[in-house]
Structure formats: structure tokens, C-alpha cells
Design a protein around this motif. Structure first.
Motif, short mmCIF file in Angstrom:
data_model
loop_
_atom_site.label_atom_id
_atom_site.label_comp_id
_atom_site.label_asym_id
_atom_site.label_seq_id
_atom_site.Cartn_x
_atom_site.Cartn_y
_atom_site.Cartn_z
N ALA A 215 -42.77 10.46 3.96
CA ALA A 215 -43.15 10.14 5.33
C ALA A 215 -42.74 8.71 5.67
N LYS A 216 -42.88 7.81 4.71
CA LYS A 216 -42.48 6.42 4.95
C LYS A 216 -40.98 6.32 5.17
N ALA A 217 -40.21 7.06 4.37
CA ALA A 217 -38.75 7.03 4.53
C ALA A 217 -38.35 7.56 5.92
N LYS A 218 -39.00 8.64 6.37
CA LYS A 218 -38.71 9.17 7.70
C LYS A 218 -39.08 8.15 8.78
N ALA A 219 -40.25 7.51 8.60
CA ALA A 219 -40.68 6.52 9.59
C ALA A 219 -39.71 5.34 9.64
N ASP A 220 -39.25 4.89 8.48
CA ASP A 220 -38.29 3.78 8.45
C ASP A 220 -36.98 4.18 9.12
N LYS A 221 -36.55 5.44 8.86
CA LYS A 221 -35.31 5.92 9.46
C LYS A 221 -35.44 6.01 10.98
N ALA A 222 -36.58 6.52 11.45
CA ALA A 222 -36.82 6.62 12.89
C ALA A 222 -36.89 5.24 13.52
N LYS A 223 -37.49 4.30 12.81
CA LYS A 223 -37.59 2.95 13.31
C LYS A 223 -36.23 2.30 13.44
N ALA A 224 -35.39 2.50 12.43
CA ALA A 224 -34.04 1.95 12.47
C ALA A 224 -33.22 2.58 13.60
N LYS A 225 -33.40 3.91 13.78
CA LYS A 225 -32.68 4.60 14.86
C LYS A 225 -33.11 4.08 16.23
N ALA A 226 -34.41 3.86 16.39
CA ALA A 226 -34.92 3.35 17.66
C ALA A 226 -34.40 1.94 17.92
N LYS A 227 -34.31 1.15 16.87
CA LYS A 227 -33.79 -0.21 17.03
C LYS A 227 -32.31 -0.19 17.44
N ALA A 228 -31.55 0.70 16.79
CA ALA A 228 -30.13 0.80 17.13
C ALA A 228 -29.95 1.24 18.59
N LYS A 229 -30.79 2.18 19.00
CA LYS A 229 -30.71 2.65 20.38
C LYS A 229 -31.03 1.52 21.35
N ALA A 230 -32.08 0.76 21.04
CA ALA A 230 -32.47 -0.35 21.91
C ALA A 230 -31.36 -1.40 21.97
N ASP A 231 -30.72 -1.66 20.83
CA ASP A 231 -29.62 -2.62 20.81
C ASP A 231 -28.45 -2.15 21.68
N ALA A 232 -28.13 -0.84 21.60
CA ALA A 232 -27.03 -0.29 22.39
C ALA A 232 -27.34 -0.38 23.88
N GLU A 233 -28.58 -0.07 24.24
CA GLU A 233 -28.96 -0.15 25.64
C GLU A 233 -28.86 -1.58 26.15
N ALA A 234 -29.27 -2.52 25.32
CA ALA A 234 -29.18 -3.92 25.72
C ALA A 234 -27.73 -4.35 25.89
N ALA A 235 -26.84 -3.85 25.00
CA ALA A 235 -25.43 -4.19 25.11
C ALA A 235 -24.81 -3.60 26.38
N ASN A 236 -25.14 -2.33 26.69
CA ASN A 236 -24.62 -1.70 27.91
C ASN A 236 -25.13 -2.40 29.16
N LYS A 237 -26.37 -2.86 29.12
CA LYS A 237 -26.92 -3.57 30.27
C LYS A 237 -26.17 -4.88 30.49
N LEU A 238 -25.87 -5.56 29.39
CA LEU A 238 -25.12 -6.81 29.48
C LEU A 238 -23.71 -6.55 30.02
N ALA A 239 -23.12 -5.43 29.54
CA ALA A 239 -21.77 -5.10 30.01
C ALA A 239 -21.76 -4.81 31.50
N SER A 240 -22.79 -4.11 31.97
CA SER A 240 -22.87 -3.80 33.40
C SER A 240 -22.98 -5.08 34.23
N GLU A 241 -23.77 -6.03 33.72
CA GLU A 241 -23.94 -7.29 34.46
C GLU A 241 -22.64 -8.08 34.50
N LEU A 242 -21.90 -8.07 33.38
CA LEU A 242 -20.62 -8.78 33.35
C LEU A 242 -19.60 -8.11 34.27
N ALA A 243 -19.62 -6.74 34.26
CA ALA A 243 -18.68 -6.01 35.11
C ALA A 243 -18.95 -6.25 36.59
#
Length: 530
Positions: A465-493
Motif C-alpha cells: 500500500a505504501k508503494a502504491k501511495a508513493d507511486k500515486a504521489k509521484a504521478k500527481a506531482k508530475a501531473k502538477a509540474d506539467a500543468e504548471a509548465a503548460n500554464k507558463l507556456a500559455s502566458e509566454l505565447a
């Protein structure tokens, strides 16, 4: 030929006046008397010749090497005589007087000889002392009498606490060779005596409990005259006799009731010394209901009357203390039932098992349950030198771990709100809960229990369960990072007119990740105006 002074001139002269330094009226300066000019005979100040000093040091060395054995033999002889019967002691009176005279002679010798004898005598007292409370107290009193020790506060550093009193080495002896060793030996003697006393008392208690049986009488049953047995607790007592304070150590008395008569059949602790006087006596249960000892029939034998009166007083004390114990036991059972209800209520709100909370470290709520007693140190000590603690009974709470791993207390029983108040907000737990203070101490114990009590299946399930939680946490972080990058790209564009959506633009690091703290940024200094 000297010039003669006219008497008239002496009468006309006025004595000189000195100014007062204290603001009062000026004082007349007094003329020195003739004795001020007398030269006293000079005492014979001289250092011994080298050969005389060598002889003195040789004598001192011999004295130092022999006096410990002499003092040990004298003290050992006195202790042997002290263990004899009063009749036997009479035959050693002259020898005891001689031994005591020798000790006094050695202690009263001048200079280093007297000091050396005092250290040797103190060492002999401590080394030969039996590990019995009375003997230890007597030894400490003798050390105080000869001014080897001085009484002090139990809070003082290096104080040796001898039951109700505390001592340190006399300030005039503190730096003398051998004194520190004697004080250390005294402290060790006290510790061993206390430990031996506790062990002997517990063994005596267990023996009495076996004789008592599994169904002891209550205090009310004793007073009603029901047949049976009961151990009665006797408290310590202090009283003043003819202006002298006396202390009597309490203990336990095992009593037996047969046909309305109460008799003492066993004892433990300090009252054991009275067992010979109490054994074989019996008191009517009706007499125990009266505060004063007033037997129905006159007792002619004064010794028997005194022993019965003593038994009456002790048994009444025991019944009073026994009733208090019964009330405390009843209160403990009620409190224990309340604690069990509190625990079940918090447990029903927990979303995690103990293994999931401490092995898997999953986010959610879980029960914290220390056990019966938690001793919280205060940093202070009692008069015996023992650490003072605040006792917290059955500390338990509902704890929450959020998705970021921070921990707080969500809920606690009303009686523990103040205890857990500092932990109601989320905080970084640290390694092994080391950053959570007293809450961390409580959780570490639960963690040890979780690791020791979890089955292999529970451990594997929690780890998965801990391994799954860590994996989900990492996935959520990656998603948040991607969204932040796309938001920055939109502002630059929007500013350049170019479509940058989907371009791999790394996220802007936080102040913590970049190693820069806002407070730590330095402003560029402005150039000075010339």
C-alpha cells in the motif's frame, strides 16, 4: 640638655580636631598609648631541617599506611558487639570504652594526622556498614557528628541522599585525598540498601498474599465479624515524645478473624519488628469500632495491656487505610471503563490500521494508544533526589497524517486536551517521529508494537500500500509540474504570439528547491552619490 616646656603653654594649646567622615560631629584625635610602641618578642619561626622533615614525612607515611586497618578493626569490633544481646554486651563494656577512647584520641590529633584518621574512620564506618536502613542512618549520623559530612539540600550537585537527609563532604575536607572515594562508597551503600529493602519487602508481601488466600475480606466484612483473612496496610507514622520527634516505618499486617476475634498472624516492612509483641494476642471486633481502647474487662498485666493497646491502634490504622484502598480500587475500575469507552470511540473514527499507519505510513487517521501510565519528566527532584514526574494516565488520541506526510492530533478525550494542545496543528514528524516531542515518544512506542505485532501478511500488505501511495504521489506531482509548465507556456505565447503549448519547459523551482530563500536574497546596493 633638653629644652623645658612651660606648663602654661600646654594648657593653652587646643587638641587637634579631625573631620568626621560620617557626617556627624568632629571627633578629637586620641594620642597613642605607650603600649603601641612596645616590640613583642619574635616567636621562633623556622622550617625544619631537611633530615627532620624527612623523618616527619616518613612517620606520616607509616601512619597513613597503618591507620586504615586500625580503624577498620575497631569499627568491626563495635559492630560485632552491637549484634549481641543486652546481657552479652555487658561483658564487653570495658573493651568498648577502650575502643571508643582510641577513636577519639586519633580524631583529636592535630594537623594532618587528625584529618588522616578522620578519613580512615569514615571509610571504616561505610565499608563495614550492613545493608540495613537503621545501620545506614546510624552511620550517616556518625559521619555528621565527626564533621566528615555536612547536611545540605537534596537538589545540590553531588549530594548523597540518605533517606530523609542529604549530605556532602565537609567543605574543609572536600579536596582531601580519599574523601571523594568515601562519599562514593556511601552513595553506593544507600543504593544497595534501598534495593535490598525493596526486594525483601516484595518477597515478604508475596508470602503474605499466599497466606491471605484468594478471597480476602473487605473492611466492612471484618467489622461485621466474618471469618477470614485480610492484609491491612499500615502507614508510616511520626510523633513527638517528650519534645523528641520519632518516626515509625509502616508496612503490612496479615490479620485473621475467627469467631469475632481479630489476631495478627504475619507482618512485612517496618511493623515486622512488632510481630513478637502482637503475635498470640486477640481483640474483639467490637473494640475495633471504638476510637479508644476500652476493654470490657480490666487487664491486670501492664505488658499485656500495652501490647493490646498497640494492636488496637495499628489495626484501626490498617482498617482506615484499607478502606481508602478499596475506594481507590473502585475508582480505578470506573476510570478504566471510561478509558475503554474513549478508546473504542476514537478507534471507530480511524481509517488506518496500526500497520498501515506506522509501517506503510499511509495518509489517513489512526489511533494512538500508549497504555496505562506515561511519566513526563519535570526536570526537578524530590527531597530524596529522585526525579519528579507528571503522571498522565492512559494517554490516547486520534492522529492524522496528510498526503504530504505531516502529522497532527485530530481528537483527544476532554481530560487530555491540555496535554495534546501543542500537537493540534500539522507538523513535520522527522525521522522516527523525532520532531514531534512527547507525541513522537507516544508514536514511537506504537510503531514498535506495530512492527512486533503485525503478521507477515499485514507487513506485506502495508508495504504494498505504501508503494502504491508513493507511486500515486509521484504521478500527481508530475501531473502538477506539467500543468504548471503548460500554464507558463500559455502566458509566454500570449506575449509573443507564438504557440508554445506542449513545448517541454521545465517547471520553475520553488525557493526551497533552488536553495534560495526570499529572506536570504540580497539587494544590489545603489551607487553612492559623490
Amino acid at each position: 640638655m633638653g629644652v623645658k616646656t612651660q606648663p602654661q603653654q600646654l594648657k593653652k594649646e587646643k587638641p587637634a580636631k579631625s573631620k568626621s567622615t560620617t557626617g556627624g560631629s568632629p571627633k578629637v584625635a586620641s594620642l597613642p598609648s605607650a603600649s603601641a610602641f612596645v616590640i613583642k618578642p619574635l616567636p621562633s619561626f623556622k622550617v625544619l631541617k631537611p633530615e627532620d622533615r624527612a623523618a616527619m614525612m616518613e612517620g606520616l607515611a607509616g601512619f597513613k599506611s597503618q591507620i586504615p586497618a586500625v580503624m577498620h578493626d575497631i569499627v568491626a569490633f563495635r559492630r560485632d558487639v552491637a549484634g549481641l544481646s543486652p546481657e552479652e554486651k555487658l561483658g564487653y563494656k570495658d573493651q568498648l570504652d577502650q575502643a571508643n577512647g582510641l577513636v577519639a584520641d586519633y580524631l583529636n590529633r592535630p594537623g594532618v594526622a587528625g584529618v588522616t584518621a578522620k578519613v580512615a574512620y569514615a571509610d571504616a564506618l561505610v565499608r563495614t556498614c550492613p545493608e540495613v536502613r537503621g545501620a545506614v542512618v546510624e552511620t550517616a549520623n556518625e559521619l555528621f557528628r565527626i564533621r566528615f559530612v555536612e547536611e545540605t539540600s537534596s537538589q545540590r550537585r553531588n549530594a548523597v541522599v540518605v533517606y530523609d537527609r542529604a549530605f556532602t563532604a565537609d567543605e574543609n575536607l572536600a579536596k582531601i585525598s580519599g574523601v571523594a572515594e568515601v562519599m562514593a562508597a556511601l552513595a553506593g551503600l544507600v543504593d544497595r540498601t534501598r534495593a535490598a529493602g525493596r526486594k525483601f519487602f516484595e518477597e515478604s508481601r508475596e508470602a503474605l498474599q499466599k497466606e491471605e488466600g484468594g478471597n480476602p475480606l473487605s473492611v466492612d466484612e471484618i467489622l461485621s465479624g466474618k471469618d477470614g483473612r485480610r492484609i491491612l496496610p499500615i502507614p508510616d507514622q511520626k510523633e513527638t515524645v517528650r519534645g523528641e520527634a520519632r518516626f515509625y516505618k509502616g508496612g503490612l499486617l496479615l490479620v485473621e478473624i475467627t469467631d469475632g476475634e481479630v489476631s495478627v498472624i504475619g507482618a512485612a516492612g517496618g511493623v515486622h519488628r512488632l510481630l513478637d509483641r502482637l503475635a498470640g494476642l486477640s481483640l474483639s471486633v467490637d473494640l475495633l469500632g471504638n476510637e479508644e481502647f476500652k476493654p470490657a474487662e480490666r487487664i491486670e498485666d501492664s505488658s499485656e495491656f500495652s501490647s493490646l493497646k498497640l494492636a488496637h491502634r495499628l489495626l484501626r490504622l490498617g482498617l482506615t487505610e484499607g478502606k481508602k484502598e478499596e475506594e481507590k480500587a473502585e475508582g480505578r475500575e470506573i476510570f478504566k471503563a471510561e478509558v475503554e469507552a474513549e478508546c473504542e470511540a476514537l478507534k471507530a473514527k480511524a481509517s488506518l490500521t496500526r500497520a498501515e499507519a506506522h509501517i506503510g505510513q499511509l495518509p489517513g487517521t489512526f489511533l494512538q494508544n500508549w497504555g496505562p501510565r506515561f511519566d513526563q519528566r519535570t526536570g526537578r527532584r524530590d527531597k530524596r533526589g529522585e526525579p519528579l514526574v507528571n503522571v498522565v494516565w492512559y494517554p490516547l488520541s486520534l492522529v492524522e497524517r496528510n498526503s504530504e506526510g505531516l502529522i497532527r492530533v485530530v481528537e483527544a478525550p476532554e481530560r487530555l486536551r491540555g496535554f495534546f494542545a501543542p500537537h493540534m496543528n500539522f507538523a513535520e514528524p522527522g525521522d522516527q517521529y523525532s520532531e514531534l516531542g512527547k507525541l513522537g515518544v507516544l508514536l514511537r512506542r506504537d510503531k514498535v508494537r506495530a512492527e512486533a505485532g503485525a503478521t507477515p501478511e499485514e507487513q506485506a500488505s502495508a508495504a504494498e500500500a505504501k508503494a502504491k501511495a508513493d507511486k500515486a504521489k509521484a504521478k500527481a506531482k508530475a501531473k502538477a509540474d506539467a500543468e504548471a509548465a503548460n500554464k507558463l507556456a500559455s502566458e509566454l505565447a500570449a506575449g509573443s504570439g507564438e504557440d508554445l503549448t506542449g513545448v517541454n519547459i521545465p517547471p520553475i523551482p520553488s525557493a526551497k528547491e533552488s536553495g534560495e530563500e526570499r529572506k536570504g536574497l540580497k539587494k544590489t546596493p545603489k551607487p553612492r552619490k559623490r
